[in-house]
Every structure is written in structure tokens, then in C-alpha cells.
Design a protein around this motif. Structure first.
Motif, PDB file in Angstrom:
ATOM      1  N   PHE A 335      -8.554   5.862  -0.225  1.00 47.74           N
ATOM      2  CA  PHE A 335      -8.003   4.411  -0.414  1.00 47.74           C
ATOM      3  C   PHE A 335      -6.940   4.256  -1.514  1.00 47.74           C
ATOM      4  O   PHE A 335      -6.076   3.752  -1.257  1.00 47.74           O
ATOM      5  CB  PHE A 335      -9.227   3.729  -0.329  1.00 47.74           C
ATOM      6  CG  PHE A 335      -8.777   2.205  -0.546  1.00 47.74           C
ATOM      7  CD1 PHE A 335      -8.307   1.294   0.416  1.00 47.74           C
ATOM      8  CD2 PHE A 335      -8.891   1.792  -1.924  1.00 47.74           C
ATOM      9  CE1 PHE A 335      -7.846   0.027   0.219  1.00 47.74           C
ATOM     10  CE2 PHE A 335      -8.621   0.391  -2.104  1.00 47.74           C
ATOM     11  CZ  PHE A 335      -8.314  -0.608  -1.161  1.00 47.74           C
ATOM     12  N   LEU A 336      -7.449   4.801  -2.492  1.00 49.65           N
ATOM     13  CA  LEU A 336      -6.737   4.537  -3.666  1.00 49.65           C
ATOM     14  C   LEU A 336      -5.280   5.246  -3.648  1.00 49.65           C
ATOM     15  O   LEU A 336      -4.201   4.839  -4.236  1.00 49.65           O
ATOM     16  CB  LEU A 336      -7.356   4.756  -5.057  1.00 49.65           C
ATOM     17  CG  LEU A 336      -8.491   3.906  -5.234  1.00 49.65           C
ATOM     18  CD1 LEU A 336      -9.343   4.398  -6.434  1.00 49.65           C
ATOM     19  CD2 LEU A 336      -8.142   2.410  -5.624  1.00 49.65           C
ATOM     20  N   GLN A 337      -5.449   6.744  -3.243  1.00 47.83           N
ATOM     21  CA  GLN A 337      -4.103   7.381  -3.025  1.00 47.83           C
ATOM     22  C   GLN A 337      -3.252   6.781  -1.871  1.00 47.83           C
ATOM     23  O   GLN A 337      -1.955   6.549  -2.241  1.00 47.83           O
ATOM     24  CB  GLN A 337      -4.504   8.716  -2.541  1.00 47.83           C
ATOM     25  CG  GLN A 337      -5.109   9.768  -3.544  1.00 47.83           C
ATOM     26  CD  GLN A 337      -5.756  10.956  -2.881  1.00 47.83           C
ATOM     27  OE1 GLN A 337      -5.962  10.929  -1.776  1.00 47.83           O
ATOM     28  NE2 GLN A 337      -5.800  11.947  -3.499  1.00 47.83           N
ATOM     29  N   ARG A 338      -3.777   5.857  -1.211  1.00 44.79           N
ATOM     30  CA  ARG A 338      -2.942   5.243   0.030  1.00 44.79           C
ATOM     31  C   ARG A 338      -2.472   4.124  -0.683  1.00 44.79           C
ATOM     32  O   ARG A 338      -1.105   3.868  -0.426  1.00 44.79           O
ATOM     33  CB  ARG A 338      -3.806   4.852   1.249  1.00 44.79           C
ATOM     34  CG  ARG A 338      -2.994   4.213   2.235  1.00 44.79           C
ATOM     35  CD  ARG A 338      -1.872   5.400   3.006  1.00 44.79           C
ATOM     36  NE  ARG A 338      -1.177   4.674   3.845  1.00 44.79           N
ATOM     37  CZ  ARG A 338       0.192   4.844   3.898  1.00 44.79           C
ATOM     38  NH1 ARG A 338       1.021   5.493   3.012  1.00 44.79           N
ATOM     39  NH2 ARG A 338       0.732   4.394   4.854  1.00 44.79           N
ATOM     40  N   ILE A 339      -3.021   3.424  -1.459  1.00 46.45           N
ATOM     41  CA  ILE A 339      -2.380   2.238  -2.426  1.00 46.45           C
ATOM     42  C   ILE A 339      -1.302   2.702  -3.103  1.00 46.45           C
ATOM     43  O   ILE A 339      -0.072   2.123  -3.106  1.00 46.45           O
ATOM     44  CB  ILE A 339      -3.473   1.546  -3.176  1.00 46.45           C
ATOM     45  CG1 ILE A 339      -4.717   0.829  -2.304  1.00 46.45           C
ATOM     46  CG2 ILE A 339      -2.864   0.759  -4.237  1.00 46.45           C
ATOM     47  CD1 ILE A 339      -4.189  -0.463  -1.941  1.00 46.45           C
ATOM     48  N   GLN A 340      -1.599   3.878  -3.802  1.00 49.01           N
ATOM     49  CA  GLN A 340      -0.335   4.295  -4.562  1.00 49.01           C
ATOM     50  C   GLN A 340       0.877   4.736  -3.668  1.00 49.01           C
ATOM     51  O   GLN A 340       1.932   4.449  -4.147  1.00 49.01           O
ATOM     52  CB  GLN A 340      -0.805   5.724  -5.287  1.00 49.01           C
ATOM     53  CG  GLN A 340       0.147   6.306  -6.093  1.00 49.01           C
ATOM     54  CD  GLN A 340      -0.509   7.628  -6.688  1.00 49.01           C
ATOM     55  OE1 GLN A 340      -0.440   8.640  -6.008  1.00 49.01           O
ATOM     56  NE2 GLN A 340      -0.664   7.583  -8.122  1.00 49.01           N
ATOM     57  N   GLU A 341       0.822   5.294  -2.446  1.00 48.50           N
ATOM     58  CA  GLU A 341       1.636   5.734  -1.729  1.00 48.50           C
ATOM     59  C   GLU A 341       2.558   4.638  -1.464  1.00 48.50           C
ATOM     60  O   GLU A 341       3.835   4.601  -1.199  1.00 48.50           O
ATOM     61  CB  GLU A 341       1.239   6.658  -0.390  1.00 48.50           C
ATOM     62  CG  GLU A 341       0.655   7.953  -0.853  1.00 48.50           C
ATOM     63  CD  GLU A 341      -0.179   8.474   0.198  1.00 48.50           C
ATOM     64  OE1 GLU A 341      -0.613   9.826   0.307  1.00 48.50           O
ATOM     65  OE2 GLU A 341      -0.258   8.097   1.585  1.00 48.50           O
ATOM     66  N   VAL A 342       1.818   3.747  -0.802  1.00 46.24           N
ATOM     67  CA  VAL A 342       2.303   2.442  -0.271  1.00 46.24           C
ATOM     68  C   VAL A 342       3.204   1.817  -1.286  1.00 46.24           C
ATOM     69  O   VAL A 342       4.417   1.492  -1.368  1.00 46.24           O
ATOM     70  CB  VAL A 342       1.512   1.492   0.176  1.00 46.24           C
ATOM     71  CG1 VAL A 342       2.080   0.227   0.542  1.00 46.24           C
ATOM     72  CG2 VAL A 342       0.955   2.000   1.785  1.00 46.24           C
ATOM     73  N   LEU A 343       2.737   1.718  -2.572  1.00 43.77           N
ATOM     74  CA  LEU A 343       3.350   0.782  -3.568  1.00 43.77           C
ATOM     75  C   LEU A 343       4.789   1.614  -4.282  1.00 43.77           C
ATOM     76  O   LEU A 343       5.469   1.093  -4.914  1.00 43.77           O
ATOM     77  CB  LEU A 343       2.564   0.221  -4.574  1.00 43.77           C
ATOM     78  CG  LEU A 343       1.307  -0.478  -4.192  1.00 43.77           C
ATOM     79  CD1 LEU A 343       0.488  -1.093  -5.362  1.00 43.77           C
ATOM     80  CD2 LEU A 343       2.043  -2.103  -3.693  1.00 43.77           C
ATOM     81  N   LEU A 344       4.272   2.832  -4.331  1.00 45.50           N
ATOM     82  CA  LEU A 344       5.401   3.693  -5.159  1.00 45.50           C
ATOM     83  C   LEU A 344       6.379   4.458  -4.078  1.00 45.50           C
ATOM     84  O   LEU A 344       7.482   4.715  -4.405  1.00 45.50           O
ATOM     85  CB  LEU A 344       4.608   4.891  -5.923  1.00 45.50           C
ATOM     86  CG  LEU A 344       3.744   4.172  -7.171  1.00 45.50           C
ATOM     87  CD1 LEU A 344       3.222   5.531  -8.162  1.00 45.50           C
ATOM     88  CD2 LEU A 344       4.458   3.187  -8.068  1.00 45.50           C
ATOM     89  N   GLN A 345       6.069   4.480  -2.956  1.00 42.38           N
ATOM     90  CA  GLN A 345       6.753   5.186  -2.159  1.00 42.38           C
ATOM     91  C   GLN A 345       7.204   4.496  -0.597  1.00 42.38           C
ATOM     92  O   GLN A 345       8.711   4.638  -0.287  1.00 42.38           O
ATOM     93  CB  GLN A 345       6.201   6.522  -1.740  1.00 42.38           C
ATOM     94  CG  GLN A 345       5.870   7.414  -2.650  1.00 42.38           C
ATOM     95  CD  GLN A 345       5.035   8.615  -2.213  1.00 42.38           C
ATOM     96  OE1 GLN A 345       5.127   9.254  -1.070  1.00 42.38           O
ATOM     97  NE2 GLN A 345       4.130   9.147  -3.232  1.00 42.38           N
ATOM     98  N   GLU A 346       6.497   3.663  -0.216  1.00 40.18           N
ATOM     99  CA  GLU A 346       7.048   3.226   1.223  1.00 40.18           C
ATOM    100  C   GLU A 346       7.270   1.614   1.041  1.00 40.18           C
ATOM    101  O   GLU A 346       7.800   1.092   2.237  1.00 40.18           O
ATOM    102  CB  GLU A 346       5.632   3.376   1.983  1.00 40.18           C
ATOM    103  CG  GLU A 346       5.048   4.699   2.284  1.00 40.18           C
ATOM    104  CD  GLU A 346       4.016   5.021   3.251  1.00 40.18           C
ATOM    105  OE1 GLU A 346       3.884   3.898   3.854  1.00 40.18           O
ATOM    106  OE2 GLU A 346       3.419   5.979   2.924  1.00 40.18           O
TER     107      GLU A 346
END
Length: 378
Positions: A335-346
């Protein structure tokens, strides 16, 4: 500051003899003392006059139910009611519902109230115990028209479908369609209500900013509860299959079905906590109490925008919730990895095109600074 997660077990337990930390007053019973004990601000008051509560016989446009809240606890008060309503977003069980009898001759105790689940455990809460913020077409009596649609209010709701059966107050007029502050003598003919004012209530306000936060928060709790429930169910089934196949319980042994169930639950919570589907504000919003000021003091992710969106940053303060701490460790990491991906990459493209990329990066920096251990996902 008193933490409600510590106070609630205290009140639920068998209380010792002697004076309790709740003081009774004639007009409001234990309300003000309880709010102080649970660290719930009076400025969070919202007023709902539709009969959508267990104490519905006492609720009318002239006598609305008052709701107060902090990050995880909600208190409902009805004038003349037999009890205070107390509910809590439990990180393991979902929403739990309790009452405190408004009887000065008896020691105040918090008693669980399972009957609330008749409304609070349905498809509208992912079929697990949850909170609801309903919007209905109220009759002059407070009952609502059952032959018209009613709505669940969250960040994605259209404003013309919000706040039916609620008072809505603001410092400046709200010049956009919504369902608040009106009754429906007939299905097709709304009639505006006079502003509510009664000194028995702690305040006459039902602050629009508090209403916006309440709508965001109750749905956010439901998303996180469903993430926990759905992922644990998926992992339990996977464990059974692994035992049959003599495999280890690790991510690499997950079936395609388990992967899909977990990914779907994670993505649902991530989209909600990053405001990916938020309905834009139709005008600048300004509340008529100190709620916004009180709320912002509690952390940088709580900074309001109130021009075009609710918050300045596309990451909900619910990222700090105990519900996330109680997720299965593997699920919490994903979940936290997905939060990071969304905010920093997507952010700013694809399914997250509504997010401002710079604000998204800033939100993640704030998260890293304020919760470095939680943000460490590598």
C-alpha cells in the motif's frame, strides 16, 4: 492531549467505584464532558435534521441531531435523548457503535450497540461495519421521501447531491446548488429553512468545512477498513491453498486471484487517499467557526485549499491513521509503495491526471518528514 484510542477501552471496561471523568449538566447531559475527555472540538459540530438515527422520534428541523468528531471518534447528541451515541473507527473491526445513558443517577458507562449495524453494515460500507454520511430528501417532519434517491456523501459526490437533511453554515453565501438547509413538502418542491438558532445547542453552526471533512473522513475510514478486511480474507484463502500445495506463505506463491484481490483493494484506498476522483469545489469555501483553524494546527497534511479543492496536498491526513499501522505487514508495504508510486511518478497523467505533480511530490516530502519510518518502503 488525550488519545481517544486509549479513552474508549477505559470507558468500555468495568469502571471502578468512585467519581468518573464525566460531568453531567441538565441541558446536555454528559455531552460537553465527554467531548473534552475524547479531545473532540466543539467547532466540529454538524447538524442533521433528517430522521436517520436510532433516536429519530426526537429529531426534527427544529431539533437537529448534533454530531462531533475527531480523527477516529464520533459523538452524536439529540436533545432529550436517552443516550449519547459514540462510534469509533476501530483499526481491526471497522466501525464500532456504543451509547452512554444520559442518566445522572447512574454511573456513565459505554455500552456496545449492535443494532446500529442494521444500517451501518451493508453494501454501502463494503459489507463490513462502517460509517455513513447520507443525503436525503427530508419532509417537514424530518422523515425522508423514500420514493426519491438518497445519496452517500464523500469526496466524489456531486455538490447538488450533498447535504440533504443537514444544516449548512458558512461565513459567505454558498452560491451553488446543494440539498442542505431545505425540506421537501412534496418530492418536487424544496422549501428553504430558516437558519437554526437554539441556545440549548452548544452552537448554531453546522460549518461547511466540517461537513466537507466529515464526508471525506467517514468514507476514508471505510476504504481502509475494506482494504484490511479484503486483504486478510485473500491472504487467509491463499494460506489454505499453500498448505494444500505444500508451499510457503510468501508473495511469490500468490495465485493470480489473490494478486487481483489485493491490488484492487489497495488501489481503491490509494485513489481515495490521494483524492484522484475528488469533485472540484464550485466556489471558494469559508466556514463560520474555528474548525478549519483548529484542524490545520494538527499537522501539515491538514492544510486546507478551499479554493478549488478541499486540501492543499493530494494526500489525506488519514495516511497517519492507526488503521494503516494495523494492516498485515505485507499489505501495508504494498500500500505504501503504491502511494509513493502515485505521488512521485504517476501524478498528472493516466488514472491520476487530476493530481498536480508538484503538489504530489510536496505531499510525499511532508509524509517522509513527519513519518520517516512509515514512508521508508524500500
Amino acid at each position: 492531549m488525550t488519545s481517544s484510542i486509549l479513552v474508549l477501552p477505559l470507558l468500555l471496561s468495568q469502571l471502578p467505584a468512585g467519581p468518573l471523568p464525566l460531568q453531567y449538566e441538565p441541558d446536555r447531559g454528559y455531552l460537553l464532558s465527554l467531548l473534552k475527555t475524547l479531545d473532540i472540538p466543539l467547532s466540529s459540530q454538524t447538524l442533521v435534521f433528517s430522521k436517520t438515527s436510532a433516536q429519530f422520534p426526537l429529531i426534527f428541523p427544529a431539533a437537529p441531531r448534533a454530531i462531533y468528531f475527531n480523527d477516529d471518534t464520533y459523538v452524536g447528541w439529540v436533545r432529550g435523548g436517552d443516550f449519547l451515541e459514540v462510534s469509533y473507527a476501530d483499526p481491526v473491526r471497522g466501525a464500532t457503535f456504543h451509547v452512554i445513558e444520559q442518566d445522572p443517577s447512574r454511573k456513565p458507562r459505554l455500552a456496545q450497540r449492535e443494532i446500529c449495524l442494521q444500517c451501518h453494515e451493508s453494501s454501502r460500507t463494503h459489507s463490513i461495519p462502517g460509517h455513513l454520511m447520507r443525503s436525503v430528501h427530508p419532509e417537514p417532519t424530518g422523515y425522508f421521501h423514500t420514493n426519491r434517491s438518497n445519496f452517500i456523501t464523500d469526496d466524489t459526490s456531486r455538490f447538488e447531491e450533498r447535504w440533504g437533511g443537514w444544516y449548512v453554515t458558512a461565513k459567505k453565501s454558498l452560491n451553488f446548488p446543494h440539498m442542505g438547509n431545505q425540506i421537501y413538502p412534496t418530492v418536487e418542491t424544496p422549501r428553504a429553512l430558516q437558519p437554526f438558532d437554539n441556545p440549548t445547542w452548544p452552537s448554531s453552526s453546522s460549518d461547511v468545512v466540517a461537513l466537507l471533512v466529515l464526508g471525506h473522513q467517514v468514507a476514508g475510514h471505510n476504504h481502509l477498513a475494506w482494504l484490511d478486511h479484503e486483504s486478510r480474507a485473500a491472504l487467509a484463502l491463499q494460506h489454505t491453498m499453500n498448505q494444500m500445495d505444500q508451499k510457503e506463505d510468501k508473495v511469490s506463491t500468490w495465485s493470480a486471484s489473490t494478486q487481483r484481490r489485493v491490488a484492487r483493494a489497495i488501489e481503491s484506498a490509494v485513489r481515495y487517499l490521494t483524492f484522484a476522483d475528488e469533485e472540484p469545489l464550485p466556489q471558494r469555501i469559508e466556514g463560520d467557526t474555528d474548525f478549519a483553524k483548529d484542524f490545520e494546527k494538527r499537522g501539515p497534511l491538514r492544510k486546507f485549499n478551499l479554493e478549488t479543492r478541499l486540501f492543499e496536498y493530494p494526500l489525506s491526513y488519514l495516511i497517519e491513521s492507526k488503521s494503516i499501522d494495523h494492516l498485515d505487514p505485507v499489505i501495508r508495504l504494498q500500500f505504501l509503495q503504491r502511494i509513493q508510486e502515485v505521488l512521485l511518478q504517476e501524478a498528472g497523467r493516466g488514472d491520476y491526471k487530476k493530481l498536480d505533480p508538484e503538489k504530489a511530490k510536496e505531499a510525499y516530502r511532508i509524509f517522509e518528514q513527519t513519518h520517516p519510518a512509515k514512508a521508508k518502503v524500500q
